[in-house]
Design a protein around this motif. Structure first.
Motif, PDB file in Angstrom:
ATOM      1  N   PRO A  29       0.820  -1.226   0.000  1.00  0.00           N
ATOM      2  CA  PRO A  29       0.000   0.000   0.000  1.00  0.00           C
ATOM      3  C   PRO A  29       0.844   1.263   0.000  1.00  0.00           C
ATOM      4  O   PRO A  29       0.375   2.310  -0.450  1.00  0.00           O
ATOM      5  N   ALA A  30       2.097   1.160   0.458  1.00  0.00           N
ATOM      6  CA  ALA A  30       2.945   2.349   0.487  1.00  0.00           C
ATOM      7  C   ALA A  30       3.273   2.860  -0.917  1.00  0.00           C
ATOM      8  O   ALA A  30       3.703   3.997  -1.093  1.00  0.00           O
ATOM      9  N   ARG A  31       3.054   2.027  -1.939  1.00  0.00           N
ATOM     10  CA  ARG A  31       3.262   2.497  -3.316  1.00  0.00           C
ATOM     11  C   ARG A  31       2.221   3.524  -3.725  1.00  0.00           C
ATOM     12  O   ARG A  31       2.359   4.184  -4.748  1.00  0.00           O
ATOM     13  N   GLY A  32       1.150   3.592  -2.959  1.00  0.00           N
ATOM     14  CA  GLY A  32       0.060   4.501  -3.313  1.00  0.00           C
ATOM     15  C   GLY A  32      -0.894   3.833  -4.277  1.00  0.00           C
ATOM     16  O   GLY A  32      -0.548   2.843  -4.942  1.00  0.00           O
ATOM     17  N   ASN A  33      -2.127   4.354  -4.327  1.00  0.00           N
ATOM     18  CA  ASN A  33      -3.126   3.796  -5.250  1.00  0.00           C
ATOM     19  C   ASN A  33      -3.306   2.293  -5.099  1.00  0.00           C
ATOM     20  O   ASN A  33      -3.479   1.580  -6.091  1.00  0.00           O
ATOM     21  N   THR A  34      -3.221   1.799  -3.876  1.00  0.00           N
ATOM     22  CA  THR A  34      -3.307   0.373  -3.619  1.00  0.00           C
ATOM     23  C   THR A  34      -4.206   0.145  -2.415  1.00  0.00           C
ATOM     24  O   THR A  34      -3.888   0.619  -1.314  1.00  0.00           O
ATOM     25  N   TYR A  35      -5.326  -0.520  -2.636  1.00  0.00           N
ATOM     26  CA  TYR A  35      -6.322  -0.610  -1.568  1.00  0.00           C
ATOM     27  C   TYR A  35      -6.841  -2.027  -1.404  1.00  0.00           C
ATOM     28  O   TYR A  35      -7.201  -2.678  -2.385  1.00  0.00           O
ATOM     29  N   ILE A  36      -6.888  -2.479  -0.159  1.00  0.00           N
ATOM     30  CA  ILE A  36      -7.441  -3.791   0.165  1.00  0.00           C
ATOM     31  C   ILE A  36      -8.613  -3.563   1.115  1.00  0.00           C
ATOM     32  O   ILE A  36      -8.451  -2.854   2.124  1.00  0.00           O
ATOM     33  N   PHE A  37      -9.775  -4.121   0.807  1.00  0.00           N
ATOM     34  CA  PHE A  37     -10.956  -3.844   1.645  1.00  0.00           C
ATOM     35  C   PHE A  37     -11.970  -4.971   1.530  1.00  0.00           C
ATOM     36  O   PHE A  37     -12.127  -5.566   0.470  1.00  0.00           O
ATOM     37  N   PRO A  38     -12.691  -5.251   2.622  1.00  0.00           N
ATOM     38  CA  PRO A  38     -13.817  -6.189   2.534  1.00  0.00           C
ATOM     39  C   PRO A  38     -15.041  -5.458   1.988  1.00  0.00           C
ATOM     40  O   PRO A  38     -15.315  -4.327   2.413  1.00  0.00           O
ATOM     41  N   HIS A  39     -15.779  -6.087   1.061  1.00  0.00           N
ATOM     42  CA  HIS A  39     -16.888  -5.315   0.456  1.00  0.00           C
ATOM     43  C   HIS A  39     -18.030  -5.042   1.431  1.00  0.00           C
ATOM     44  O   HIS A  39     -18.793  -4.120   1.231  1.00  0.00           O
ATOM     45  N   ARG A  89      -4.792  -3.820  10.406  1.00  0.00           N
ATOM     46  CA  ARG A  89      -6.051  -3.088  10.580  1.00  0.00           C
ATOM     47  C   ARG A  89      -5.975  -1.728   9.888  1.00  0.00           C
ATOM     48  O   ARG A  89      -6.932  -1.288   9.246  1.00  0.00           O
ATOM     49  N   GLU A  90      -4.832  -1.090  10.001  1.00  0.00           N
ATOM     50  CA  GLU A  90      -4.626   0.215   9.362  1.00  0.00           C
ATOM     51  C   GLU A  90      -4.784   0.097   7.842  1.00  0.00           C
ATOM     52  O   GLU A  90      -5.449   0.918   7.203  1.00  0.00           O
ATOM     53  N   VAL A  91      -4.164  -0.932   7.269  1.00  0.00           N
ATOM     54  CA  VAL A  91      -4.246  -1.150   5.826  1.00  0.00           C
ATOM     55  C   VAL A  91      -5.703  -1.331   5.412  1.00  0.00           C
ATOM     56  O   VAL A  91      -6.185  -0.735   4.442  1.00  0.00           O
ATOM     57  N   LEU A  92      -6.440  -2.137   6.171  1.00  0.00           N
ATOM     58  CA  LEU A  92      -7.834  -2.406   5.818  1.00  0.00           C
ATOM     59  C   LEU A  92      -8.695  -1.155   5.984  1.00  0.00           C
ATOM     60  O   LEU A  92      -9.544  -0.856   5.135  1.00  0.00           O
ATOM     61  N   ASN A  93      -8.459  -0.401   7.066  1.00  0.00           N
ATOM     62  CA  ASN A  93      -9.256   0.815   7.262  1.00  0.00           C
ATOM     63  C   ASN A  93      -8.996   1.833   6.161  1.00  0.00           C
ATOM     64  O   ASN A  93      -9.929   2.469   5.654  1.00  0.00           O
ATOM     65  N   ALA A  94      -7.736   1.966   5.767  1.00  0.00           N
ATOM     66  CA  ALA A  94      -7.410   2.905   4.691  1.00  0.00           C
ATOM     67  C   ALA A  94      -8.033   2.417   3.379  1.00  0.00           C
ATOM     68  O   ALA A  94      -8.537   3.212   2.583  1.00  0.00           O
ATOM     69  N   GLY A  95      -8.024   1.100   3.172  1.00  0.00           N
ATOM     70  CA  GLY A  95      -8.629   0.527   1.967  1.00  0.00           C
ATOM     71  C   GLY A  95     -10.119   0.811   1.919  1.00  0.00           C
ATOM     72  O   GLY A  95     -10.662   1.216   0.883  1.00  0.00           O
ATOM     73  N   VAL A  96     -10.781   0.615   3.059  1.00  0.00           N
ATOM     74  CA  VAL A  96     -12.220   0.868   3.129  1.00  0.00           C
ATOM     75  C   VAL A  96     -12.512   2.343   2.847  1.00  0.00           C
ATOM     76  O   VAL A  96     -13.417   2.677   2.063  1.00  0.00           O
ATOM     77  N   ALA A  97     -11.729   3.231   3.457  1.00  0.00           N
ATOM     78  CA  ALA A  97     -11.979   4.664   3.268  1.00  0.00           C
ATOM     79  C   ALA A  97     -11.854   5.049   1.796  1.00  0.00           C
ATOM     80  O   ALA A  97     -12.705   5.769   1.248  1.00  0.00           O
ATOM     81  N   ALA A  98     -10.809   4.538   1.144  1.00  0.00           N
ATOM     82  CA  ALA A  98     -10.600   4.893  -0.262  1.00  0.00           C
ATOM     83  C   ALA A  98     -11.686   4.280  -1.142  1.00  0.00           C
ATOM     84  O   ALA A  98     -12.202   4.925  -2.059  1.00  0.00           O
ATOM     85  N   ALA A  99     -12.040   3.023  -0.855  1.00  0.00           N
ATOM     86  CA  ALA A  99     -13.079   2.361  -1.645  1.00  0.00           C
ATOM     87  C   ALA A  99     -14.405   3.106  -1.482  1.00  0.00           C
ATOM     88  O   ALA A  99     -15.144   3.309  -2.442  1.00  0.00           O
ATOM     89  N   ARG A 100     -14.694   3.534  -0.265  1.00  0.00           N
ATOM     90  CA  ARG A 100     -15.948   4.257  -0.036  1.00  0.00           C
ATOM     91  C   ARG A 100     -15.972   5.570  -0.800  1.00  0.00           C
ATOM     92  O   ARG A 100     -16.992   5.934  -1.394  1.00  0.00           O
ATOM     93  N   ALA A 101     -14.851   6.265  -0.801  1.00  0.00           N
ATOM     94  CA  ALA A 101     -14.817   7.541  -1.523  1.00  0.00           C
ATOM     95  C   ALA A 101     -15.139   7.319  -3.010  1.00  0.00           C
ATOM     96  O   ALA A 101     -15.920   8.063  -3.607  1.00  0.00           O
ATOM     97  N   GLU A 102     -14.582   6.266  -3.574  1.00  0.00           N
ATOM     98  CA  GLU A 102     -14.873   5.943  -4.984  1.00  0.00           C
ATOM     99  C   GLU A 102     -16.346   5.580  -5.151  1.00  0.00           C
ATOM    100  O   GLU A 102     -17.005   6.005  -6.102  1.00  0.00           O
ATOM    101  N   ALA A 103     -16.843   4.748  -4.224  1.00  0.00           N
ATOM    102  CA  ALA A 103     -18.207   4.241  -4.345  1.00  0.00           C
ATOM    103  C   ALA A 103     -19.234   5.367  -4.208  1.00  0.00           C
ATOM    104  O   ALA A 103     -20.243   5.397  -4.908  1.00  0.00           O
TER     105      ALA A 103
END
Ligand code: TRP
Length: 361
Positions: free
Chosen positions: A104-114, A332-346
């Motif tokens: 995820p540190a590369r940026g533009n990389t998101y992992i999230f549960p739907h 947990r941090e990775v997943l929370n950041a993934g969820v936040a980014a996915a939500r913004a897109e959604a």
């Protein structure tokens, strides 16, 4: 639905050729693409996943293609009466991804549960009105899963999860989806839904791209029984999280045949050839060359070579894995950041959907 709108499955050859072209374009122009892939959180990943699909994703990720990875926790509920450990499986899956090189540190990389992205899930409702019951009934992958589940009562989630999967893909307007062959019917459905949505509601400015499947070039990895695909439920897998001794034990028990001289012949000697293939993937050498080197050293020499080379190859990954297991705050941090980014897109996409469907207040 009219004829023009029919859901047609392309032949595998057509899809494969298109996928190869896409591969070339991706390398030239990674910035034009957005990748979405995903898995069900049903357990830890094994080396079949690694060589068959994970490394392919990591390669695209490292090319700089924006990377969305959906953990399909709702999909677990489709074919199981017993569901447990979902949150533990979500963590372990995330650890596997990161250990394999998704960073995820590369940026533009998101992992999230739907399940954490309500606006993604809401897209399911309009999407369900774009397909017919008959179409959902005909999905070959769903049919196989129903047969394999052995259940008499099939829940409606089993028939409709491919529509939900279209929402997984389209919510962020992904245009590349690395998948295995079994997922192609779902991809075709996602493309059909994108097309029908655009035709019906958004004639002048399409909301959704038609997502393209990207087939991995890697061969199918058989299990240590040499007769079927590697899979945890078939008890023939080497998990990424296994330690060196466990790996050695599993390889020792792997099935081979009674011929003394080791040769690479996938047609006639699937068990030995699969071990050679794994050794080849772990060493970067050709399987034929390894076979020749072993010659009449027989299966025991082959197993020794495979054990050593695979343990060597997996060493950094396993060390990373251990480190991550001891740092669940980071997971947990990775997943929370993934969820936040996915939500913004959604949220953005759902807003556009409301707009073109004339549902805005
Ligand atoms: N159905 C996929 C599987 O069983 C998991 C999945 C869910 C998926 N949503 C996805 C795969 C979106 C690719 C894109 O492996």
């Amino acid at each position: 639905m009219t004829g023009k709108e029919h859901l047609n499955y392309d032949t595998f050859e057509t899809t494969f050729a298109r996928s190869q072209k896409l591969e070339q374009n991706l390398e030239k122009n990674p910035g034009k693409y957005k990748m979405l892939t995903g898995d069900r959180p049903t357990g830890r990943l094994h080396i079949g996943h690694l060589f068959g699909s994970l490394l392919n994703r990591v390669r695209l990720h490292k090319l700089g293609v924006p990377t969305f990875i959906v953990i399909a926790d709702y999909q677990v509920l489709t074919d199981r009466d017993v569901f447990k450990n979902i949150s533990e499986n979500v963590r372990q899956l995330t650890i596997d991804y990161l250990a394999c090189g998704i960073d995820p540190a590369r940026g533009n990389t998101y992992i999230f549960p739907h399940s954490y992205v309500p606006e993604l899930n809401q897209l399911l409702l309009p999407f369900l009105t774009l397909v017919t019951n008959a179409e959902l009934d005909r999905n070959p992958t769903v049919k196989e899963e129903i047969a394999a589940s052995g259940q008499k009562r099939i829940n409606a989630g089993m028939y409709t999860y491919p529509v939900h999967q279209a929402a997984d893909i389209l919510f962020c307007k992904a245009n590349v989806v690395p998948v295995g062959k079994d997922q192609l019917p779902h991809l075709e459905l996602a493309r059909t839904i994108a097309r029908r949505f655009n035709d019906r509601f958004a004639n002048n400015k399409p909301v959704f791209p038609e997502p393209q499947p990207l087939l991995s070039q890697a061969p199918v990895i058989l299990g240590l029984d040499g007769s079927q695909k590697m899979s945890k439920s078939r008890n023939n897998a080497i998990m990424l999280s296994a330690d060196e001794d466990e790996t050695a034990r599993l390889i020792k028990k792997a099935k081979t045949d009674s011929e003394r001289v080791v040769t690479y012949d996938p047609q006639n000697r699937p068990e030995v050839s699969n071990l050679l293939l794994l050794a080849s993937l772990a060493t970067g050498r050709r399987p034929e060359e390894i076979a020749e080197e072993i010659g009449d050293g027989g299966a025991s020499k082959l197993k020794k070579l495979l054990t050593e080379s695979l343990n060597e190859y997996l060493k950094p990954l396993r060390e990373k894995r251990k480190e991550l297991e001891n740092n669940l705050d980071y997971i947990r941090e990775v997943l929370n950041a993934g969820v936040a980014a996915a939500r913004a897109e959604a949220v953005k996409t759902l807003e556009e959907v409301r707009e073109v469907m004339d549902m805005k207040l």
